[in-house]
Write a protein that holds these residues in place. Structure first.
Motif, short mmCIF file in Angstrom:
data_model
loop_
_atom_site.label_atom_id
_atom_site.label_comp_id
_atom_site.label_asym_id
_atom_site.label_seq_id
_atom_site.Cartn_x
_atom_site.Cartn_y
_atom_site.Cartn_z
N ARG A 1 0.00 5.47 0.53
CA ARG A 1 -1.05 6.43 1.00
C ARG A 1 -0.56 7.62 0.33
O ARG A 1 0.31 8.22 0.43
CB ARG A 1 -0.98 6.50 2.56
CG ARG A 1 -2.07 7.20 3.08
CD ARG A 1 -2.41 7.36 4.69
NE ARG A 1 -1.27 8.12 5.35
CZ ARG A 1 -0.28 7.50 5.66
NH1 ARG A 1 0.09 6.19 5.72
NH2 ARG A 1 0.80 8.11 6.15
N GLY B 1 3.45 6.85 3.89
CA GLY B 1 2.78 8.13 2.98
C GLY B 1 4.00 8.70 2.45
O GLY B 1 5.02 8.57 2.78
N ALA C 1 0.75 -1.10 -0.20
CA ALA C 1 -0.04 -0.02 0.04
C ALA C 1 1.01 1.31 0.01
O ALA C 1 1.83 1.32 0.64
CB ALA C 1 -0.94 0.05 1.22
N THR D 1 -5.48 5.49 -0.22
CA THR D 1 -4.57 4.47 -0.30
C THR D 1 -4.52 3.59 -1.70
O THR D 1 -5.50 3.02 -2.12
CB THR D 1 -4.63 3.58 0.86
OG1 THR D 1 -4.47 4.33 2.10
CG2 THR D 1 -3.22 2.64 0.92
#
Length: 283
Positions: free
Chosen positions: A5, A160, A3, A148
Motif C-alpha cells: 500500500r 504500508g 500487496a 495498493t
C-alpha cells in the motif's frame, strides 16, 4: 496475491538504484539454472567453465543458500559499499567477492550500461506519463487497485510503506520481480527485469561488410557496439578509438538518426535507434 500500500509520501519518495550485489548473487543463481535464463546462455557457458575450477566452486558455494540481498541504499553503490550491509554469515562476503571478481566484474560495464539505460527510460516515462505508468511498465504481473500495488511477487502480508517510499532497481538476472526489505532505515526495494536484456550479449562484427562500406569502418564499429547502451568511455575502450574520435562519430550517427542519447546523472548512454538496429540487421 501480494500487496503493498502506497501513501502520498511514498509516491514522493520513489527513486531508482542499481545493485551490483544483487546482480552478483542473481547471476550465480542464473548460472545454476540455465533453463530459466536462456537469454544469458553466452555468459552462462563461460560462468559454468569458471565453476569447474574446484577452488572457485568451493569459495562461492555459500551463495547457493543466499536467496535475497539487502535493498540498495544509494543509486550508484559499489560492491564493497553493499557488502557492508550483508548478513555476517561466515564466508558469505568472501563468496560474493569471489564470484563478482571472476564472473561479473569483467562484464559490469556492459551490464551497468543496460541498467542505466533502463533507468533513463523510466525517469523519462515518469516525467511524461506519471508514476502509475512507470509501475505498469515494470512487469505484466504488477497491477494497481486504488492505492495498493498488487502482484504474486509481492509479500502477502506487507504493511504500508509508512511514507518511506520505495527503491526501484532494474536487474539483468531476474525473470520476475523481487521485493527486498530489511530491519532498519533502508527503503524497501522492488527489483524488476530490465528492458533490452536481450542486447546484453550480442556480438556483431561489421568489418569488411556492406555496413562498413556505407558508414566507414569506425562508425560501423560504434553503431555495432551501441546495440546495447554504452557511454563514450566504454565505446572508446571497446573500439580503441580516442574519446574525441568517438564523440565526433557519435555526433554524426545521432544526427543521422542512427543512435539516441540518454543522460543519467553525469553520464550519457548511447544506444542504436530503431533505424540503427534495422541497419545493423541488414548489414
Amino acid at each position: 496475491m501480494g500487496a503493498v500500500r502506497f501513501g502520498v509520501d511514498d509516491i514522493a519518495n520513489v527513486r531508482f538504484a542499481m545493485s551490483p550485489l544483487w546482480e552478483t548473487v542473481a547471476s550465480y543463481q542464473a548460472a545454476l539454472d540455465p533453463g530459466l535464463h536462456v537469454v544469458h546462455l553466452p555468459w552462462i557457458r563461460s560462468a559454468l567453465t569458471l565453476l569447474r575450477d574446484a577452488d572457485l566452486a568451493e569459495r562461492t558455494a555459500p551463495l547457493k543458500s543466499l536467496a535475497r540481498t539487502p535493498p540498495p541504499r544509494c543509486p550508484l553503490a559499489e560492491i564493497e559499499e553493499e557488502l557492508a550491509f550483508l548478513s555476517p554469515a561466515p564466508g558469505l562476503a568472501d563468496a560474493v567477492r569471489a564470484w563478482w571478481g571472476a564472473a561479473v566484474q569483467p562484464y559490469w560495464p556492459r551490464i551497468r550500461a543496460v541498467l542505466e539505460a533502463d533507468i533513463a527510460y523510466r525517469t523519462r516515462q515518469l516525467a511524461e506519463d506519471g508514476i502509475r505508468q512507470v509501475f505498469a511498465g515494470l512487469n505484466p504481473q504488477l497491477t494497481w487497485s486504488g492505492d495498493t500495488l498488487l502482484s504474486p511477487d509481492l509479500p502477502e502480508s506487507a504493511p504500508g510503506l509508512g511514507g518511506a517510499g520505495i527503491t526501484l532497481a532494474p536487474t539483468a538476472f531476474a525473470v520476475r520481480c523481487h521485493f527486498l526489505t530489511e530491519d532498519g532505515p533502508a527503503q524497501p526495494a522492488l527489483v524488476y527485469p530490465t528492458r533490452a536484456v536481450g542486447t546484453l550479449w550480442e556480438r556483431r562484427d561489421p568489418t569488411g561488410d556492406s555496413l562498413a562500406r556505407l558508414l566507414g569502418r569506425s562508425r560501423a564499429q560504434l553503431l555495432t557496439y551501441t546495440s546495447s547502451p554504452a557511454t563514450t568511455t566504454q565505446l572508446a575502450a571497446r573500439t580503441g578509438l580516442s574519446l574525441g574520435a568517438v564523440s565526433q562519430h557519435l555526433t554524426v550517427l545521432r544526427e543521422a538518426g542512427l543512435v539516441t542519447s540518454h543522460r543519467y546523472r553525469r553520464e550519457v548512454n548511447y544506444a542504436a535507434s530503431d533505424l540503427g538496429v534495422a541497419l545493423l540487421e541488414r548489414g
